[in-house]
Design an enzyme around this catalytic site. Structure first.
Site, PDB file in Angstrom:
ATOM      1  N   ARG A 141       5.827  17.705  60.822  1.00  0.00           N
ATOM      2  CA  ARG A 141       6.964  18.631  60.898  1.00  0.00           C
ATOM      3  C   ARG A 141       6.523  20.087  60.814  1.00  0.00           C
ATOM      4  NH1 ARG A 141      12.394  16.800  58.162  1.00  0.00           N
ATOM      5  NH2 ARG A 141      12.997  18.306  59.770  1.00  0.00           N
TER       6      ARG A 141
ATOM      7  N   ASP B 198      11.406  14.611  64.195  1.00  0.00           N
ATOM      8  CA  ASP B 198      12.393  14.802  63.125  1.00  0.00           C
ATOM      9  C   ASP B 198      13.154  16.122  63.255  1.00  0.00           C
ATOM     10  OD1 ASP B 198      12.125  12.445  61.323  1.00  0.00           O
ATOM     11  OD2 ASP B 198      10.028  13.090  61.250  1.00  0.00           O
TER      12      ASP B 198
ATOM     13  N   CYS C  89      20.982  16.484  55.924  1.00  0.00           N
ATOM     14  CA  CYS C  89      19.772  16.811  56.691  1.00  0.00           C
ATOM     15  C   CYS C  89      20.075  17.334  58.081  1.00  0.00           C
ATOM     16  CB  CYS C  89      18.900  15.575  56.888  1.00  0.00           C
ATOM     17  SG  CYS C  89      18.928  14.408  55.544  1.00  0.00           S
TER      18      CYS C  89
ATOM     19  N   HIS D 183      13.807  13.613  48.987  1.00  0.00           N
ATOM     20  CA  HIS D 183      14.227  14.998  48.754  1.00  0.00           C
ATOM     21  C   HIS D 183      15.205  15.038  47.579  1.00  0.00           C
ATOM     22  CE1 HIS D 183      13.370  15.872  53.228  1.00  0.00           C
ATOM     23  NE2 HIS D 183      12.611  16.712  52.555  1.00  0.00           N
TER      24      HIS D 183
ATOM     25  N   GLU E 202      18.156  20.875  58.403  1.00  0.00           N
ATOM     26  CA  GLU E 202      18.289  21.372  57.028  1.00  0.00           C
ATOM     27  C   GLU E 202      16.935  21.703  56.406  1.00  0.00           C
ATOM     28  OE1 GLU E 202      20.796  20.023  53.382  1.00  0.00           O
ATOM     29  OE2 GLU E 202      19.224  18.541  53.647  1.00  0.00           O
TER      30      GLU E 202
HETATM   31  C1  CIR Z   1      11.554  13.141  57.273  1.00  0.00           C
HETATM   32  O1  CIR Z   1      10.972  12.257  56.638  1.00  0.00           O
HETATM   33  O2  CIR Z   1      11.225  14.318  57.208  1.00  0.00           O
HETATM   34  C2  CIR Z   1      12.741  12.733  58.147  1.00  0.00           C
HETATM   35  N1  CIR Z   1      12.466  11.458  58.711  1.00  0.00           N
HETATM   36  C3  CIR Z   1      14.018  12.720  57.341  1.00  0.00           C
HETATM   37  C4  CIR Z   1      14.398  14.064  56.819  1.00  0.00           C
HETATM   38  C5  CIR Z   1      15.589  14.030  55.962  1.00  0.00           C
HETATM   39  N2  CIR Z   1      15.971  15.352  55.588  1.00  0.00           N
HETATM   40  C6  CIR Z   1      16.633  15.659  54.489  1.00  0.00           C
HETATM   41  O3  CIR Z   1      16.875  14.825  53.630  1.00  0.00           O
HETATM   42  N3  CIR Z   1      16.965  16.928  54.320  1.00  0.00           N
END
Ligand code: CIR
Length: 254
Positions: free
Chosen positions: A86, A61, A249, A162, A66
């Site tokens: 992450r 990811d 993101c 989020h 962001e």
């Molecule tokens: C996650 O679940 O962390 C990623 N697949 C998607 C992140 C999306 N980020 C965001 O909305 N800032």
């Protein structure tokens, strides 16, 4: 005005990114790269300098930059992602941020915070308490903001991944709202553009200087933004949608 943007190319491992929508299938890497190029072009049209980092295969990811920092006018907060796969992704951003900021702050354990939960409205930052961001992390950000003469407040959340999954501030008191945020009392004083349920993905737009980037394929949202007098650039983010990602993101803007 934003001057700088940092993006990170998708890695091939993006296909293993975290998703709550496995029914959409896995992202196709080649298409994701092309969409990323279009995103960079759109940002350049908005008049910003774009720094492009390489993706990290060990972090599926990692293109969603962001989440690993919050960039304010006076300091950058290096976050501490709440998602297990992450954790550590933020470390690679530290040196990059030092190229722009003298002041770096850090979210420390047991605090967790992801930048997708932070929405800037001038000098005020709304911080969503999600599965990724806890009270401790939110408080650390609020304390840092206060140190630099800014403020923050927390928003309770129930459903969305989020905060900015369902909210986008378009400046001039205009706020895009979807789902659980439509009736949220914290946002009652804004001029709200309500996103219909069938376009809720499009709540994740970004205002960058004179333009609003809107995902391709959400005509009702686009029309409503244009009716508010704003100029729209479409960017196709369909490959990123498969792993719960969207326009905000994919970049840090400051
Ligand atoms: C996650 O679940 O962390 C990623 N697949 C998607 C992140 C999306 N980020 C965001 O909305 N800032």
């Amino acid at each position: 005005m934003f001057k700088n943007v940092i993006v990170r190319k998708p890695s091939k491992s993006l296909s293993n990114g975290i998703t709550s929508n496995p029914q959409y299938g896995q992202p196709i890497y080649e298409n994701a790269l092309l969409q990323h190029d279009s995103y960079i072009e759109a940002l350049k049209t908005c008049g910003v300098e774009v720094q492009v980092l390489n993706g990290a295969e060990e972090y599926p990811d990692s293109c969603f930059v962001e989440d690993v920092a919050v960039c304010t006018r006076s300091f950058a907060m290096v976050t501490s992602p709440g998602a297990a796969t992450r954790k550590g992704e933020e470390k690679e951003m530290i040196e990059v941020l030092k190229g722009y900021y003298e002041n770096l702050e850090y979210i420390k354990a047991p605090g967790t915070l992801e930048g997708g939960d932070v929405m800037m409205v001038g000098d005020h930052y709304y911080i969503g308490l999600s599965d990724r961001t806890n009270q401790e992390g939110a408080q650390q950000l609020i304390d840092a903001l206060m140190k630099y003469d800014m403020q923050g407040s927390v928003i309770e959340m129930k459903e969305m991944l989020h905060l900015k999954t369902g909210l986008a501030y378009l400046e001039d008191n205009v706020l895009l709202v979807a789902g659980e945020f439509i009736e949220h009392p914290a946002f009652s004083d804004y001029k709200k553009i309500v996103i219909p349920e069938d376009e809720s993905y499009a709540a994740n737009c970004i205002r960058v200087n004179d333009y609003v980037l809107v995902p391709t394929g959400y005509p009702k949202t686009q029309e409503a933004i244009e009716a508010a007098g704003l100029k729209v650039i479409n960017v196709d983010t369909s490959e990123y949608k498969k792993v719960d990602g969207g326009l905000s993101c994919l970049s840090l803007r400051f």
